[in-house]
Design a protein around this motif. Structure first.
Motif, PDB file in Angstrom:
ATOM      1  N   SER A 159       0.846  -1.061  -0.190  1.00  0.00           N
ATOM      2  CA  SER A 159       0.027   0.041   0.148  1.00  0.00           C
ATOM      3  C   SER A 159       0.883   1.234   0.135  1.00  0.00           C
ATOM      4  CB  SER A 159      -0.999   0.009   1.116  1.00  0.00           C
ATOM      5  OG  SER A 159      -0.173  -0.053   2.273  1.00  0.00           O
ATOM      6  N   GLY A 160       1.977   0.990   0.627  1.00  0.00           N
ATOM      7  CA  GLY A 160       2.946   2.526   0.530  1.00  0.00           C
ATOM      8  C   GLY A 160       3.369   2.485  -0.686  1.00  0.00           C
ATOM      9  N   ASP A 161       3.645   1.618  -1.674  1.00  0.00           N
ATOM     10  CA  ASP A 161       4.320   1.555  -2.903  1.00  0.00           C
ATOM     11  C   ASP A 161       3.349   2.371  -4.016  1.00  0.00           C
ATOM     12  OD1 ASP A 161       6.114   1.321  -4.742  1.00  0.00           O
ATOM     13  OD2 ASP A 161       5.523  -0.796  -5.289  1.00  0.00           O
ATOM     14  N   ILE A 162       3.520   3.842  -3.812  1.00  0.00           N
ATOM     15  CA  ILE A 162       2.439   4.706  -4.662  1.00  0.00           C
ATOM     16  C   ILE A 162       2.987   4.831  -5.769  1.00  0.00           C
ATOM     17  CG2 ILE A 162       1.602   5.864  -2.505  1.00  0.00           C
ATOM     18  CD1 ILE A 162       3.493   8.023  -2.863  1.00  0.00           C
ATOM     19  N   GLN A 163       2.357   5.295  -6.800  1.00  0.00           N
ATOM     20  CA  GLN A 163       2.571   5.647  -8.032  1.00  0.00           C
ATOM     21  C   GLN A 163       3.194   7.187  -8.188  1.00  0.00           C
ATOM     22  OE1 GLN A 163      -0.165   4.940 -11.074  1.00  0.00           O
ATOM     23  NE2 GLN A 163       0.390   6.847 -12.232  1.00  0.00           N
ATOM     24  N   LEU A 164       4.243   7.328  -8.990  1.00  0.00           N
ATOM     25  CA  LEU A 164       5.152   8.579  -8.851  1.00  0.00           C
ATOM     26  C   LEU A 164       4.543   9.605  -9.847  1.00  0.00           C
ATOM     27  CD1 LEU A 164       8.624   7.084  -8.421  1.00  0.00           C
ATOM     28  CD2 LEU A 164       7.090   8.032  -6.560  1.00  0.00           C
ATOM     29  N   GLN A 165       4.729  10.878  -9.722  1.00  0.00           N
ATOM     30  CA  GLN A 165       4.155  11.859 -10.649  1.00  0.00           C
ATOM     31  C   GLN A 165       5.484  12.373 -11.230  1.00  0.00           C
ATOM     32  OE1 GLN A 165       1.263  14.325  -9.249  1.00  0.00           O
ATOM     33  NE2 GLN A 165      -0.139  12.452  -8.727  1.00  0.00           N
ATOM     34  N   HIS A 166       5.414  13.236 -12.302  1.00  0.00           N
ATOM     35  CA  HIS A 166       6.444  13.894 -12.736  1.00  0.00           C
ATOM     36  C   HIS A 166       7.002  15.131 -11.808  1.00  0.00           C
ATOM     37  CE1 HIS A 166       8.745  16.034 -15.769  1.00  0.00           C
ATOM     38  NE2 HIS A 166       8.340  17.031 -15.577  1.00  0.00           N
ATOM     39  N   GLY A 167       8.372  14.976 -11.557  1.00  0.00           N
ATOM     40  CA  GLY A 167       8.964  15.801 -10.797  1.00  0.00           C
ATOM     41  C   GLY A 167       9.165  15.188  -9.261  1.00  0.00           C
ATOM     42  N   ASP A 168       8.598  14.098  -8.896  1.00  0.00           N
ATOM     43  CA  ASP A 168       8.659  13.432  -7.625  1.00  0.00           C
ATOM     44  C   ASP A 168       9.906  12.980  -7.256  1.00  0.00           C
ATOM     45  OD1 ASP A 168       6.026  13.697  -7.289  1.00  0.00           O
ATOM     46  OD2 ASP A 168       5.428  11.541  -7.373  1.00  0.00           O
ATOM     47  N   VAL A 169      10.474  13.354  -5.910  1.00  0.00           N
ATOM     48  CA  VAL A 169      11.687  12.679  -5.319  1.00  0.00           C
ATOM     49  C   VAL A 169      11.536  11.711  -4.564  1.00  0.00           C
ATOM     50  CG1 VAL A 169      13.661  13.620  -4.012  1.00  0.00           C
ATOM     51  CG2 VAL A 169      12.562  15.440  -5.529  1.00  0.00           C
TER      52      VAL A 169
END
Length: 926
Positions: A259-269
């Motif tokens: 559940s903590g393995d979230i999808q990343l977005q542009h510019g995420d660190v």
């Protein structure tokens, strides 16, 4: 240009190579893809790279975008991480680090992965539009920078921020409204590429161009995982300067929670925090490793992360090693069965050691010896002997001793033992009787074979051979010359080995004396010092090797299941050895061991344990009973006791009437140090025999009585035949043979000493020491005859002074009439000639061609037919000439010892040699 092409090749092979933080530009990829397939293959071959299937000749018309890498079969990777070996022979590794091991994980490019429902459309995403109905067509809709797509014949529709299903509904409604009779189906095409950053304690931090579907774990794979000081439990996702998510990889590895393995977005660190606290757990734990812990986590949490303790762990005594306030190591003993101890908070650097439990079984009864199924059995309250051994036929070997068996029982926490004896026959036949002993936990039941018998000795010998091969790395095809009972030789060697150690003879005196075991392969001979003659030590097998193996085997007999299964192959003496050793070792403060001794006319004399209520009768039963020759009217019990008025030992000899003992009229209790000696019946030996050969009427073997004379035996043999040569009778005796053998050894030793002395002190010796030693060897190899000179004519004449008392093993040989005289020794031609009363010694020597140059003419002697030696009364040839000869005599011309090597003892040598040769030749003529 070449460098650019090389970079393009590496980009095209991105799926097959370790992940790098360097991302090639779309222009570089396009430039490589525009090359012909042959050129792509040439460049790949030049740089030693194998192109993946379909890489060469890829269509240049496709939109250039980075290929995104995600792990294949992630569940397998997690399984491998969870099943890390507890001990690899190296320093323990941190749990979870192998998740990013490229040798375990595999990566592949993904362009058509399923799009999740929560995916939001954005610029550069491609939607595939399918129109059907009155009008059929297919179109690619690219989301522009303004977030809209341009529908043919309809116009722009805003879809940015919508999910795929939402955008599909909006576009379908627009098509239905604008185009009557036409419906639309919308699917997701190629995804957009986003840029993310992986920072902190990652192995390869940097910026990555990835698919919009990339998650936290996938970004970590791209960065090669976390570094040695990176945290697996504090991985943060930062967006616009704020932390929007935290991921604990232990949730995924230990509980499968993503559940903590979230999808990343542009510019995420993706930020990997530094490692804070680690603890280590070793020993009997299912997953021994180093674990990262958070504040407030306890020992119970650590055990849960490590999978719990193994079945063989001993949680009642666990050692916790931790740093104290002075930065020094402290040890804490913990009982993890106590819930309070399990809730103890962990600290950075803690080391938890969980030891294994004892290999000994608590509620067990061991049965060993002459039983069909030796081994370990469960103890239950009220269990008795008859519950373990129920039948004579199915549970015991036919050779089992039914009158004597033992129960060995521990009496204290120090492991001291006592021994109980019982009758196996009574225990089985009378279950309610006293002999059917009630057993306790850890009791040992020993059942013996009758006398000193054993079964399947070859199994035991084969087991010992296997142990030798394992210990000395011998080849599997090694050959053994001692194919007989190796176990018996090994046990005898072990006893002699122990005896010599006890007598403080040291390692130099540890050779045994019962034979020699040789192990032979095709190239090398390896000598194992089993017993016997001195053995030259080799690098593989040295002195004391086999005794050490046998001793280890014996001491493991009651504990090791493999050896216990062979206990039926041990005889009574061997089966008792570990028990007697234990009784000796548990003696303290100068006390006597609980051991008795019995000797004489019993079947198995030796040492036996002092059992509770031991009597003379039970000790005789321990020795497997009396022999046929035992004297029942009197035995002797020797008892040592400390004198009341001093520290000296008084020895008392007590007469015991065995008739009363067996009839139970008299019960003689035994105590420590007692020794029982059973006497034989006087004149019991009915197997004493004498053999009569030759010219008697009834030759053969005759049983004799003590004190019987030779004349009496000859009368029983019917007297002599007419052709009997009484003067040449040969009478041999075994004890005389033994004396001759001893004297020959002494003579050989004396001769060797004389040779050494002569070789050092005199220089004029004509023969070499090697020649002399060769003659000594021949002397030692000469078999003793044991001849006793008798006057058979006087014996038959009834003269008691000449008669002899016969003994067991005596041999009388009466040859035929011999009318010859033999000449041997240093003559030209040794021969025999017909006896003539008018011929002298000189005449017979002339018939033999005269003497040789090396003959000692002054010491010529005659061996008479009866075995006596006649020497001249005085020196000189005249005395020799006057010696009277008789039929059957042998004239011996010895070697001149002065001529040979100045050793005066050579005359004695030649006397023995010729006399033995004459007697043996006479015996062999029959």
């Amino acid at each position: 240009m070449l460098k650019l092409l090389k970079t393009c090749v590496l980009v095209a092979l991105f799926a097959a190579l370790p992940v790098s933080a360097v991302t090639p530009s779309p222009a570089m990829i396009a430039q490589f893809q525009n090359l012909s397939p042959a050129e792509q293959q040439r460049l790949a071959k030049q740089y030693g790279i194998e192109l993946p299937t379909g890489a060469a000749g890829a269509a240049s018309s496709q939109q250039a975008q980075p290929q995104v890498l995600v792990p294949q079969q992630q569940s397998v990777i997690v399984e491998n991480v969870l099943s890390e070996p507890a001990s690899t022979g190296r320093e323990s590794q941190r749990f979870g680090m192998t998740m990013f091991n490229s040798q375990i994980s595999t990566f592949a490019p993904v362009d058509n992965a399923p799009v999740p429902e929560n995916y939001r459309l954005g610029p550069d995403d491609i939607l595939l539009l399918q129109l059907f109905g009155k009008q059929n067509s297919s179109n690619e809709l690219i989301v522009g920078r303004d977030g809209s797509v341009n529908l043919p014949e309809i116009g722009p529709v805003h879809v940015s921020g919508l999910s795929v299903s939402q955008a599909s509904d909006v576009i379908a409604n627009k098509v239905r409204e604008a185009m009557i009779g036409v419906d639309a189906a919308i699917t997701m095409g190629k995804l957009r590429t986003i840029n993310i950053f992986v920072a902190g304690e990652a192995k390869t931090p940097g910026m990555f161009a990835v698919s919009a579907l990339t998650t936290v774990t996938q970004s970590l794979y791209l960065a090669g995982g976390v570094s040695d000081i990176g945290s697996l439990r504090d991985i943060q996702v930062k967006r616009g300067g704020a932390t929007v998510g935290r991921f604990d990889l232990y949730d995924l590895l230990l509980r499968g929670d993503s559940s903590g393995d979230i999808q990343l977005q542009h510019g995420d660190v993706v930020f990997v925090a530094p490692l804070k606290a680690t603890v280590q757990v070793t020993g009997e734990i299912k997953r021994a490793a180093i674990y990262e812990v958070k504040s407030g986590e306890t020992i119970d949490t650590l055990l849960s992360m490590a999978g719990g303790t193994k079945a063989g762990a001993y949680p009642q005594s666990v050692v916790l090693e931790r740093y104290n306030s002075n930065n020094l190591r402290d040890l804490l003993n913990l009982d993890l069965t106590n819930a309070v101890n399990r809730q103890m908070a962990l600290r950075d650097g803690d080391l938890l050691r969980i030891a294994e439990t004892s290999s000994r079984i608590e509620n067990v009864v061991t049965v060993a010896g002459a039983v069909v199924r030796p081994g370990f059995y469960a103890w239950q309250q009220g269990i008795r002997i008859s519950d373990l051994i129920k039948s004579f036929w199915s549970d015991l070997h036919m050779s089992a001793d039914l009158d004597y068996a033992l129960v060995v029982r521990e009496v204290n926490n120090a492991g001291d033992i006592k021994v109980l004896h019982f009758s196996l026959a009574e225990a089985i036949n009378q279950p309610s009787g006293e002999a059917n002993l009630s057993l306790k936990p850890r009791d040992l039941v020993l059942v013996f074979h009758h006398a000193n018998e054993a079964i399947d000795r070859e199994k035991l010998s084969a087991y010992i051979r296997d142990k030798i091969k394992q210990r000395y790395n011998l080849p599997a095809d090694v050959k053994w010359t001692a194919e007989d009972d190796l176990s018996s030789k090994a046990f005898l060697s072990m006893l002699q080995y122990d005896t010599q150690l006890d007598s403080n003879q040291g390692r130099a005196g540890r050779a045994s004396t019962a034979g020699e075991l040789r192990i032979i392969d095709a190239q090398t001979t390896l000598n194992a010092d089993v017993t016997g003659t001195p053995v030259v030590a080799t690098p593989d097998l040295g002195r004391g090797a086999l005794p050490a193996i046998m001793q280890q085997l014996m001491l493991q007999m009651y504990r090791d299941k493999n050896v216990l299964a062979l206990s039926a192959s041990f005889n009574r003496t061997e089966l008792l050895y570990p028990l007697l050793q234990k009784l000796k070792n548990q003696v303290r403060r100068g006390a006597d061991p609980l051991i008795l001794s019995v000797s004489g006319e019993v079947k198995v004399p030796g040492d036996y344990p002092l059992t509770e209520g031991a009597t003379v009768a039970s000790l005789i039963a321990a020795a497997s009973g009396l022999t046929e020759s035992a004297f029942l009217n009197r035995a002797e019990l020797t008892r040592a006791a400390v004198a009341a008025d001093s520290n000296s030992i008084e020895v008392n000899n007590i007469a015991v009437d065995l008739n009363k003992v067996f009839s139970k009229e008299e019960v003689v209790a035994l105590q420590q140090r007692d020794r029982l000696n059973i006497f034989p019946i006087p004149d019991w030996n009915i197997n004493r025999t004498i053999e009569v050969r030759g010219e008697v009427k009834f030759p053969g073997r005759y049983t004799i009585q003590r004190g019987e004379t030779l004349s009496n035996v000859l009368n029983r043999a019917g007297g002599l035949n007419r052709n009997a040569f009484m003067a040449g009778a040969i009478y041999t005796r075994e004890d005389i043979k033994e004396r001759e053998r001893v004297q020959t050894k002494k003579l050989a030793a004396q001769l060797r000493a004389d040779i050494a002395t002569k070789s050092l002190s005199e220089s004029g010796i004509t023969s070499t020491p090697q020649d002399a030693l060769l003659m000594i060897k021949q002397l030692e190899e000469q078999p003793p005859v044991g001849r006793l000179v008798i006057d058979l004519p006087s014996i038959l004449a009834g003269q008691p002074d000449y008669d002899v008392q016969v003994q067991d093993g005596d041999l009388l040989y009466v040859p035929r009439i011999d009318n010859t005289v033999s000449i041997v020794g240093e003559v030209q031609h040794a021969s025999s000639h017909r006896f003539q009363s008018d011929l002298s010694v000189e005449d017979y020597l002339k018939l033999a061609g005269g003497t040789r140059k090396r003959a000692d003419e002054e010491r010529v002697y005659v061996i008479k037919a009866d075995g006596s030696v006649m020497m001249p009364d005085q020196n000189g040839w005249f005395a020799i000439e006057k010696m009277n000869l008789e039929p059957g005599d042998t004239v011996v011309v010895p070697v001149d010892t002065e001529y040979k090597d100045n050793l005066s003892l050579w005359g004695q040598f030649t006397t023995i040699f010729y006399q033995s040769a004459v007697a043996i030749a006479a015996l062999n003529t029959f």
